[in-house]
Scaffold this motif. Structure first.
Motif, PDB file in Angstrom:
ATOM      1  N   GLN A  52       0.726  -1.203  -0.041  1.00  0.00           N
ATOM      2  CA  GLN A  52      -0.038   0.016   0.018  1.00  0.00           C
ATOM      3  C   GLN A  52       0.772   1.223   0.025  1.00  0.00           C
ATOM      4  O   GLN A  52       0.503   2.176  -0.641  1.00  0.00           O
ATOM      5  CB  GLN A  52      -0.814   0.018   1.284  1.00  0.00           C
ATOM      6  CG  GLN A  52      -2.141  -0.747   0.884  1.00  0.00           C
ATOM      7  CD  GLN A  52      -2.850  -0.576   0.052  1.00  0.00           C
ATOM      8  OE1 GLN A  52      -3.466   0.729  -0.182  1.00  0.00           O
ATOM      9  NE2 GLN A  52      -3.294  -1.387  -1.014  1.00  0.00           N
ATOM     10  N   LYS A  93      -4.750   4.041  -7.655  1.00  0.00           N
ATOM     11  CA  LYS A  93      -4.064   3.187  -7.032  1.00  0.00           C
ATOM     12  C   LYS A  93      -4.134   1.677  -7.730  1.00  0.00           C
ATOM     13  O   LYS A  93      -3.050   1.008  -8.167  1.00  0.00           O
ATOM     14  CB  LYS A  93      -4.477   2.891  -5.491  1.00  0.00           C
ATOM     15  CG  LYS A  93      -4.018   4.167  -4.957  1.00  0.00           C
ATOM     16  CD  LYS A  93      -4.675   3.954  -3.092  1.00  0.00           C
ATOM     17  CE  LYS A  93      -4.398   2.987  -2.815  1.00  0.00           C
ATOM     18  NZ  LYS A  93      -4.924   2.802  -1.111  1.00  0.00           N
ATOM     19  N   THR A 143      -8.832  -0.219   1.545  1.00  0.00           N
ATOM     20  CA  THR A 143      -8.523  -1.181   0.414  1.00  0.00           C
ATOM     21  C   THR A 143      -9.545  -1.729  -0.467  1.00  0.00           C
ATOM     22  O   THR A 143     -10.326  -2.363   0.178  1.00  0.00           O
ATOM     23  CB  THR A 143      -7.540  -2.202   0.908  1.00  0.00           C
ATOM     24  OG1 THR A 143      -6.295  -1.823   1.609  1.00  0.00           O
ATOM     25  CG2 THR A 143      -6.739  -2.879  -0.170  1.00  0.00           C
ATOM     26  N   MET A 181       1.880   5.792  -7.706  1.00  0.00           N
ATOM     27  CA  MET A 181       0.431   6.233  -8.405  1.00  0.00           C
ATOM     28  C   MET A 181       0.507   7.448  -8.967  1.00  0.00           C
ATOM     29  O   MET A 181       1.531   8.300  -8.666  1.00  0.00           O
ATOM     30  CB  MET A 181      -0.731   6.253  -7.433  1.00  0.00           C
ATOM     31  CG  MET A 181      -0.630   7.306  -6.275  1.00  0.00           C
ATOM     32  SD  MET A 181      -2.138   7.060  -5.285  1.00  0.00           S
ATOM     33  CE  MET A 181      -2.979   8.345  -5.948  1.00  0.00           C
ATOM     34  N   THR A 239       2.402   1.493  -3.216  1.00  0.00           N
ATOM     35  CA  THR A 239       1.279   2.257  -4.430  1.00  0.00           C
ATOM     36  C   THR A 239       0.943   3.766  -4.150  1.00  0.00           C
ATOM     37  O   THR A 239       0.882   4.433  -5.203  1.00  0.00           O
ATOM     38  CB  THR A 239      -0.042   1.427  -3.989  1.00  0.00           C
ATOM     39  OG1 THR A 239      -0.076  -0.055  -4.280  1.00  0.00           O
ATOM     40  CG2 THR A 239      -1.262   1.821  -5.140  1.00  0.00           C
ATOM     41  N   LEU A 240       0.715   4.239  -3.190  1.00  0.00           N
ATOM     42  CA  LEU A 240       0.843   5.553  -2.878  1.00  0.00           C
ATOM     43  C   LEU A 240       2.066   6.444  -3.366  1.00  0.00           C
ATOM     44  O   LEU A 240       1.946   7.556  -3.955  1.00  0.00           O
ATOM     45  CB  LEU A 240       0.850   6.043  -1.352  1.00  0.00           C
ATOM     46  CG  LEU A 240      -0.635   5.590  -0.686  1.00  0.00           C
ATOM     47  CD1 LEU A 240      -0.477   5.716   0.844  1.00  0.00           C
ATOM     48  CD2 LEU A 240      -1.710   6.361  -1.149  1.00  0.00           C
ATOM     49  N   GLU A 276      -7.322  -4.042  -5.590  1.00  0.00           N
ATOM     50  CA  GLU A 276      -5.932  -3.618  -5.081  1.00  0.00           C
ATOM     51  C   GLU A 276      -5.193  -5.101  -4.413  1.00  0.00           C
ATOM     52  O   GLU A 276      -4.234  -5.512  -4.638  1.00  0.00           O
ATOM     53  CB  GLU A 276      -5.814  -2.658  -3.851  1.00  0.00           C
ATOM     54  CG  GLU A 276      -6.112  -1.279  -4.789  1.00  0.00           C
ATOM     55  CD  GLU A 276      -6.433  -0.339  -3.455  1.00  0.00           C
ATOM     56  OE1 GLU A 276      -5.632  -0.320  -2.655  1.00  0.00           O
ATOM     57  OE2 GLU A 276      -7.372   0.381  -3.524  1.00  0.00           O
ATOM     58  N   ARG A 294      -8.516   5.888  -5.718  1.00  0.00           N
ATOM     59  CA  ARG A 294      -8.812   4.384  -5.808  1.00  0.00           C
ATOM     60  C   ARG A 294      -8.306   4.073  -7.371  1.00  0.00           C
ATOM     61  O   ARG A 294      -7.874   2.955  -7.545  1.00  0.00           O
ATOM     62  CB  ARG A 294      -9.897   3.842  -5.337  1.00  0.00           C
ATOM     63  CG  ARG A 294     -10.363   2.508  -5.618  1.00  0.00           C
ATOM     64  CD  ARG A 294     -11.543   2.043  -4.888  1.00  0.00           C
ATOM     65  NE  ARG A 294     -11.572   2.136  -3.462  1.00  0.00           N
ATOM     66  CZ  ARG A 294     -12.385   1.774  -2.543  1.00  0.00           C
ATOM     67  NH1 ARG A 294     -13.514   1.327  -2.864  1.00  0.00           N
ATOM     68  NH2 ARG A 294     -12.053   1.843  -1.280  1.00  0.00           N
TER      69      ARG A 294
END
Length: 500
Positions: free
Chosen positions: A244, A266, A438, A251, A247-248, A442, A263
């Motif tokens: 996670q 992501k 989440t 992205m 991903t941040l 994802e 979302r």
């Protein structure tokens, strides 16, 4: 009260450790701040035959670390009700619905219900099914389901669990909680990226050499040993928390700072996450298990000595590896990740390492003038803040350079007054804001990524476990993983000057 939220919480696993350590204190802080006031109630369920009075005492004890008047705590616990409950017994759900209806009328809860699964995931599907068949889901208010990890054991089990839950709840009613997404500095990743042109303009493979994510823990598995025997560090930390954070960091900028747009980005970047072949997984991932060691005069036991652990266990307590996103922005930039138990220091941080200048004009002045890497550091915990390492001239005669750290940390007082992760996320759920939760799309991608590594490890038993002493920064192979690429771990508390 203007900010007051109206809802009935039904906590499955209300007698458990998570409820005591996290949920009750977080709900109380929301109560202190006025987000919860008169129009809320909580039903705690578990197998134990408790009374409401005993339940209130358990909740009061869970708040012992919070400075609060006794009468305020008593007023808070009066909103809590206990029901002994067998999640497989349909009749118990009838009793639960009767109590829920009674509380809805007593506190004017407008049929708003939040169901929190704070127990074994083996029962998630069973509970979700009964909530629907026994008509505990309301039609007039909202129904929201908060689910704790682990969400499955691999992709197939996660998909099966998701289908079970989706038979009762729609995707926008499901809040899969990852408490790292509630941490102040993890949420600050978006602010520093999308709120600063000087950062976002450099946030690509033209200027960034590599990104490092470290989740280091000083403690061992402690009371979670039984869980760790079936999970391991890959499933416990990499598949969710670390993925996670990555991903941040990776992205694309969302169209707006809304749950739907964030979302969407992501999910898009996770679809570009390279799924290793078995051979690549063997090369790109390292596992470890901590051994006994004496640190500061105290003997720290090995993982295999912990209660509920097999004396010949091959479960990993450490993982280091490389993630790669195959898209235009990140092609060629490795995301190095690592996490482990019983490491040298508790530290969660992100180190963004920028590329070196194509030419060092100072090399002709002194052989000592090797430019240090420029590094942007995001400190997540135990301290919170930012750091930027740049090169500058040393004081005095000549023109030798040295690295200088520009550093900002939130004060202890400011950090202490900050909402805790669960407090943030519970309020988000009350507001119907799923930004920091989440989505299944994802999870499905991160499980596919983790499954390859897990399968390779399952086929090849380690011959060197335990392979790192307690109090170190993991096995030597984790350092070699980066050295092979001509790089090194920026964070190394075992060295006085990790930049050298």
């Amino acid at each position: 009260m203007q900010n007051e939220k109206v809802a009935l919480f039904i906590i499955f696993g209300g007698s458990g450790d998570l409820a005591r350590r996290k949920l009750y204190p977080s709900l109380f802080r929301l109560y202190q701040k006025g987000y919860l006031d008169q129009h809320f109630a909580v039903i705690g369920t578990a197998r134990r035959p408790w009374t409401d009075d005993y339940y209130h005492q358990v909740i009061s004890d869970s708040l012992s670390s919070i400075q609060a008047p006794t009468d305020q705590i008593a007023a808070f616990t009066d909103h809590f009700y206990y029901q002994a409950h067998d999640v497989t017994n349909s009749e118990h759900y009838v009793v639960l619905e009767n109590l829920a209806e009674k509380l809805d009328q007593k506190y004017d809860l407008q049929n708003n219900r939040i169901f929190y699964m704070a127990m074994s995931p083996n029962f998630f599907g069973t509970i979700a099914k009964h909530l629907k068949t026994e008509n505990i889901l309301t039609t007039a208010g909202f129904n929201r389901l908060i689910i704790e990890k682990p969400f499955g054991h691999d992709y197939n089990s996660a998909e099966e669990l998701n289908e079970q839950i989706r038979s009762s709840f729609t995707e926008n009613q499901i809040y899969r909680i990852d408490h790292y997404l509630g941490k102040e500095m993890v949420q600050n990743i978006s602010a520093i990226r999308f709120g600063n042109n000087i950062i976002e303009s450099l946030w690509n493979n033209r200027y960034i050499d590599n990104i490092q994510i470290t989740l280091s823990e000083a403690l061992g598995v402690e009371e979670r040993a039984g869980y760790y025997e079936s999970a391991g560090a890959m499933r416990d930390m990499v598949q969710n928390h670390i993925s996670q954070i990555a991903t941040l960091l990776a992205m694309e900028p969302p169209v707006s700072f809304s749950a739907a747009d964030i979302r969407r980005e992501k999910i898009k970047v996770l679809r570009s996450l390279h799924i290793d072949t078995p051979e690549e997984a063997r090369r790109n991932f390292v596992r470890g298990q901590y051994a006994a060691a004496t640190v500061d005069g105290t003997r720290l036991e090995s993982y295999r000595e912990a209660t509920q652990v097999n004396s010949e266990s091959n479960v990993e307590t450490f993982v280091a590896g490389k993630m790669e996103f195959e898209n235009y922005r990140w092609a060629g930039v490795p995301f190095y990740v690592r996490t482990g138990k019983r490491l040298a220091k508790k530290e969660t941080r992100v180190d963004v390492v920028f590329k070196q200048l194509p030419m060092n004009i100072f090399e002709t002045i002194s052989d000592e003038d090797k430019l240090s890497d420029n590094v942007l550091t995001i400190y997540v915990e135990p301290t919170e803040g930012f750091g930027l390492r740049v090169n500058a001239k040393r004081l005095g005669q000549g023109f030798e350079t040295r690295p200088v750290d520009l550093d900002f940390r939130h004060s202890a007082a400011a950090a202490g007054n900050n909402p805790e992760a669960y407090e943030r996320l519970l309020l988000d759920a009350l507001n119907g804001d799923s930004t920091n939760f989440t989505h299944w799309d994802e999870l499905s991608q991160t499980w596919k990524f983790a499954d390859v590594v897990e399968k390779v490890w399952a086929e090849t038993k380690p011959t060197d476990f335990p392979n790192y002493p307690s109090g170190s920064m993991g096995p030597v192979a984790a350092d070699k993983l980066l050295q092979r690429d001509g790089r090194y771990w920026i964070y190394n508390p075992m060295q006085a000057t990790p930049d050298k």
